[in-house]
Design a protein around this motif. Structure first.
Motif, PDB file in Angstrom:
ATOM      1  N   ALA A   1       0.822  -1.206   0.000  1.00  0.00           N
ATOM      2  CA  ALA A   1       0.000   0.000   0.000  1.00  0.00           C
ATOM      3  C   ALA A   1       0.859   1.259   0.000  1.00  0.00           C
ATOM      4  N   ARG A   2       1.943   1.228   0.788  1.00  0.00           N
ATOM      5  CA  ARG A   2       2.812   2.399   0.921  1.00  0.00           C
ATOM      6  C   ARG A   2       4.263   1.980   0.731  1.00  0.00           C
ATOM      7  N   VAL A   3       4.964   2.686  -0.148  1.00  0.00           N
ATOM      8  CA  VAL A   3       6.342   2.345  -0.510  1.00  0.00           C
ATOM      9  C   VAL A   3       7.191   3.610  -0.418  1.00  0.00           C
ATOM     10  N   ALA A   4       8.355   3.516   0.201  1.00  0.00           N
ATOM     11  CA  ALA A   4       9.293   4.640   0.264  1.00  0.00           C
ATOM     12  C   ALA A   4      10.615   4.239  -0.369  1.00  0.00           C
ATOM     13  N   ASP A   5      11.130   5.111  -1.228  1.00  0.00           N
ATOM     14  CA  ASP A   5      12.447   4.948  -1.829  1.00  0.00           C
ATOM     15  C   ASP A   5      13.404   5.850  -1.051  1.00  0.00           C
ATOM     16  N   LEU A   6      14.194   5.267  -0.175  1.00  0.00           N
ATOM     17  CA  LEU A   6      15.080   6.023   0.706  1.00  0.00           C
ATOM     18  C   LEU A   6      16.399   6.299   0.000  1.00  0.00           C
ATOM     19  N   GLY A   7      16.653   7.580  -0.281  1.00  0.00           N
ATOM     20  CA  GLY A   7      17.816   7.939  -1.082  1.00  0.00           C
ATOM     21  C   GLY A   7      17.494   7.756  -2.548  1.00  0.00           C
ATOM     22  N   CYS A   8      16.399   8.360  -2.979  1.00  0.00           N
ATOM     23  CA  CYS A   8      15.860   8.102  -4.323  1.00  0.00           C
ATOM     24  C   CYS A   8      16.725   8.663  -5.440  1.00  0.00           C
ATOM     25  N   GLY A   9      17.632   9.610  -5.121  1.00  0.00           N
ATOM     26  CA  GLY A   9      18.478  10.181  -6.171  1.00  0.00           C
ATOM     27  C   GLY A   9      17.653  10.809  -7.273  1.00  0.00           C
ATOM     28  N   PRO A  10      18.047  10.600  -8.538  1.00  0.00           N
ATOM     29  CA  PRO A  10      17.329  11.224  -9.657  1.00  0.00           C
ATOM     30  C   PRO A  10      16.057  10.500 -10.059  1.00  0.00           C
ATOM     31  N   GLY A  11      15.626   9.508  -9.264  1.00  0.00           N
ATOM     32  CA  GLY A  11      14.347   8.857  -9.517  1.00  0.00           C
ATOM     33  C   GLY A  11      14.409   7.588 -10.326  1.00  0.00           C
ATOM     34  N   ASN A  12      15.604   7.106 -10.687  1.00  0.00           N
ATOM     35  CA  ASN A  12      15.686   5.876 -11.472  1.00  0.00           C
ATOM     36  C   ASN A  12      15.166   4.673 -10.696  1.00  0.00           C
ATOM     37  N   SER A  13      15.473   4.592  -9.393  1.00  0.00           N
ATOM     38  CA  SER A  13      14.960   3.485  -8.589  1.00  0.00           C
ATOM     39  C   SER A  13      13.478   3.682  -8.254  1.00  0.00           C
ATOM     40  N   THR A  14      13.061   4.944  -8.065  1.00  0.00           N
ATOM     41  CA  THR A  14      11.643   5.216  -7.807  1.00  0.00           C
ATOM     42  C   THR A  14      10.782   4.753  -8.979  1.00  0.00           C
ATOM     43  N   GLU A  15      11.292   4.941 -10.182  1.00  0.00           N
ATOM     44  CA  GLU A  15      10.557   4.510 -11.379  1.00  0.00           C
ATOM     45  C   GLU A  15      10.357   3.008 -11.377  1.00  0.00           C
ATOM     46  N   LEU A  16      11.373   2.256 -10.934  1.00  0.00           N
ATOM     47  CA  LEU A  16      11.224   0.800 -10.823  1.00  0.00           C
ATOM     48  C   LEU A  16      10.102   0.446  -9.849  1.00  0.00           C
ATOM     49  N   LEU A  17      10.044   1.153  -8.728  1.00  0.00           N
ATOM     50  CA  LEU A  17       9.025   0.878  -7.722  1.00  0.00           C
ATOM     51  C   LEU A  17       7.626   1.205  -8.235  1.00  0.00           C
ATOM     52  N   LEU A  18       7.493   2.299  -8.960  1.00  0.00           N
ATOM     53  CA  LEU A  18       6.196   2.660  -9.538  1.00  0.00           C
ATOM     54  C   LEU A  18       5.734   1.608 -10.541  1.00  0.00           C
ATOM     55  N   ASN A  19       6.654   1.088 -11.318  1.00  0.00           N
ATOM     56  CA  ASN A  19       6.292   0.060 -12.307  1.00  0.00           C
ATOM     57  C   ASN A  19       5.913  -1.254 -11.634  1.00  0.00           C
ATOM     58  N   ARG A  20       6.561  -1.577 -10.537  1.00  0.00           N
ATOM     59  CA  ARG A  20       6.295  -2.842  -9.840  1.00  0.00           C
ATOM     60  C   ARG A  20       5.006  -2.772  -9.020  1.00  0.00           C
TER      61      ARG A  20
END
Length: 258
Positions: free
Chosen positions: A33-52
């Motif tokens: 339900a809730r996901v945090a990307d800690l140290g997301c940088g320029p968003g490359n890892s955040t994009e992976l989380l959004l897709n998953r």
């Protein structure tokens, strides 16, 4: 220390995102339900989380305004927050706390990891990847050059610029003692890079920053030249002319009981 440089960091985005993908592949969650990307940088890892996790509330956390600006441009509409992971305290628990190549910059892992684990909802997962490369020639050379008389007065104790990560067993024990089911592993990536200068460019965006940023501009050129000379000696050209940069990384996935 100056702010991070998203453009420099992004020159090797595919290589830097590979461990992020491999960490996410081992997260044992169908949904969150809730996901945090800690140290997301320029968003490359955040994009992976959004897709998953398409239906989740995903938020990126970073202490770099420049990185957050880059992430917001990349993923408009996704919330990103300026915060220090070491003191970050959300109001509600998370189903997934995910951190790729960030927590090595945060000190006090003996208390940090149990605290982050405590922020999980029942059944939630803490997933972490950290470089474990302080013993590699690339990082030993940083400290050696920093100890030369021209630079030591500005840089100070090079051993104090980044704390070493704990051992695999120590992380296992820290989280298992909290009741977590822990999956932990270590991988050494081998990155083919075109030259010694390319290796310097790679580390200039990350591990080399605390050294160079402490120097006045007049000394930075000399430091980088001496550092590149040592990199050239320690990473010889392979049969195809490439240099192989060995990059050890530590992975931890800890799941809270439901």
């Amino acid at each position: 220390m100056s702010d991070w440089n998203p453009a420099l960091y992004g020159r090797y985005e595919d290589e830097r995102t590979r461990p992020a993908r491999e960490l996410l592949a081992r997260v044992p969650l169908e949904q969150a339900a809730r996901v945090a990307d800690l140290g997301c940088g320029p968003g490359n890892s955040t994009e992976l989380l959004l897709n998953r996790f398409g239906g989740a509330q995903v938020v990126g956390i970073d202490n770099s305004p420049a990185m957050l600006d880059s992430a917001r441009q990349r993923l408009p509409g996704t919330p990103f927050e300026l915060a220090d992971i070491g003191t970050w305290s959300p109001a509600e628990p998370f189903g997934l706390l995910y951190s790729n190549a960030t927590l090595q910059w945060v000190r006090g892992h003996e208390t940090l990891f149990p605290r982050l684990y405590s922020l999980l909802a029942p059944g939630g997962v803490l997933a972490v990847q950290m470089p474990d490369n302080l013993g590699e020639p690339s990082h030993r050379a940083m400290r050696e050059v920093a100890a030369l008389p021209s630079y030591t007065a500005h840089i100070g104790d090079p051993e104090a610029l980044r704390a070493p990560v704990l051992s695999v067993g120590q992380y296992y024990d820290l989280l298992a003692a909290q009741g977590a089911k822990v999956d932990v592993w270590h991988t050494v990536y081998q990155h083919p890079l075109a030259s010694a200068a390319a290796i310097v460019e790679w580390v200039r965006a990350t591990g080399l920053r605390p050294f160079v940023d402490r120097l006045p501009a007049a000394l930075q050129v000399g430091y980088l030249a001496e550092y590149e000379k040592r990199i050239d000696e320690r990473y010889p050209a392979r049969a195809d002319g490439q240099r192989l940069l060995a990059f050890p990384r530590l992975f931890i996935v800890a799941r809270k009981p439901a």
